[in-house]
Enzyme design. Sequence first.
Site, mmCIF file in Angstrom:
data_model
loop_
_atom_site.group_PDB
_atom_site.id
_atom_site.type_symbol
_atom_site.label_atom_id
_atom_site.label_comp_id
_atom_site.label_asym_id
_atom_site.label_seq_id
_atom_site.Cartn_x
_atom_site.Cartn_y
_atom_site.Cartn_z
ATOM 1 N N TYR A 1 -75.036 -3.560 22.373
ATOM 2 C CA TYR A 1 -73.855 -4.417 22.466
ATOM 3 C C TYR A 1 -74.073 -5.681 21.648
ATOM 4 O O TYR A 1 -75.211 -6.135 21.468
ATOM 5 C CB TYR A 1 -73.585 -4.830 23.914
ATOM 6 C CG TYR A 1 -72.929 -3.779 24.771
ATOM 7 C CD1 TYR A 1 -71.544 -3.784 24.973
ATOM 8 C CD2 TYR A 1 -73.669 -2.791 25.399
ATOM 9 C CE1 TYR A 1 -70.932 -2.838 25.777
ATOM 10 C CE2 TYR A 1 -73.076 -1.835 26.199
ATOM 11 C CZ TYR A 1 -71.704 -1.861 26.387
ATOM 12 O OH TYR A 1 -71.102 -0.921 27.178
ATOM 13 N N ASP B 1 -64.412 -2.667 29.705
ATOM 14 C CA ASP B 1 -63.318 -3.138 30.536
ATOM 15 C C ASP B 1 -62.305 -3.972 29.756
ATOM 16 O O ASP B 1 -62.385 -4.074 28.540
ATOM 17 C CB ASP B 1 -63.878 -3.924 31.717
ATOM 18 C CG ASP B 1 -64.460 -3.006 32.779
ATOM 19 O OD1 ASP B 1 -64.025 -1.847 32.866
ATOM 20 O OD2 ASP B 1 -65.359 -3.444 33.514
#
Length: 422
Positions: free
Chosen positions: A197, A142
Amino acid sequence: MFKTRQLLSALFNHRLTLERNGGLCKLVCMMSEASIDEQTAKQLKRANEENEDSAEKLQATKKLKTEEEPTEDEKKYPKKKVVLLLAYSGKGYYGMQRNPTATQFRTIEDELVTSLVKSGCIPENHGDDMKKMSFQRCARTDKGVSAAGQAVSLKVRLMEDIIEKINEHLPPQIRVLGLKRVTQGFNSKNNCDARTYCYMLPTLAFSPKDNDIGNIAAFRLEPETLERVNRLFASYKGTHNFHNFTSQKAASDPSARRYIIEISCGEPFINNNTQFAVITVKGQSFMLHQIRKMIGLVIAVIKGYAKEDVIERSWGQDKVDVPKAPGLGLVLEKVHFDRYNKRFGGDGLHERLEWDQEEEAVKAFKEAHIYPSIVETERDEGSMVSWMSTLHIHDFEASAKATDTKNKDQKQDNAEEGNASD
């Protein structure tokens, strides 16, 4: 029609006369009926054949209209299914995924598709409809979130020097670093086994709550605190119900159960006179906000706003107020295709989806574009310091009502304007 009725009426009257004359008349009547049925069948057959001919002609006409002559590029470079290794700094972009209904919000995919069209890798009309090139991203990131190892699958014209041609039309903060051929049925999202991540943050985030947060450069993380941080992170390993670590997900929803393979915080380092650390987490898949909330809750415990048992309590049926760390430091580091590699990597036709040869290029890109952007933005905007000042408003002791938590999450989402990630 009138003449047909007269003929049928005459035949019917004639039949009655024949019936009065005995069995011979019956035989003649049956012969007459057979003759009429045969004529009717021939007429129906002729009508069906005419309809079939008309349908075939219509279908042929439609096919001729829809078929397009292949261009010279398509003849020279037939379309093949590939995977692109993509790296980008998310600063200034509204996430990875393209949004055709909101073109004023520029995304990473907008830049990539524009470059693919300009370089001739895909036809121009494929840029308007990404399904035509079988486009699929491995993970959605995002607003403001970066990636060092994003993977996208699509069909392209496999021309010479294709990576260089694509990069010619991309801004410096977005780069294609690798390309591999894959099977026709490959889907980068569905074939992905796990995602890794990283989250880069100033170590001041792990300081006690009464620490002077005004002097971020002066803080140094103690080894004992780092050990406690990693002990708390280790409790996330395995399968748990993470319904409290996303929004609008019920505790009874099976999709809230996620498997965390690894998570830890690395040794701190100095960058621009400020001490930072990198948290690495690997899991099969992640829900919206999940990683940021996992980190946010550990920070709240370390700083003294919450007790350690809040982590285990968050996996229960009740709603727990879990804070969401800023999105600035989040980076999609790597995606994993172990099952695909096992099945197709050794068949002699396809390459393994591993990027060992591109590691140096990935490292160079992170050091040139991702890490400096995180450090500079943190220095100029102070997103972590600002977020830490809101931790005292969270109620970590009581289980919040579902509606109250939902409203609080919504307010925080609006305040951060979509600065979230998977």
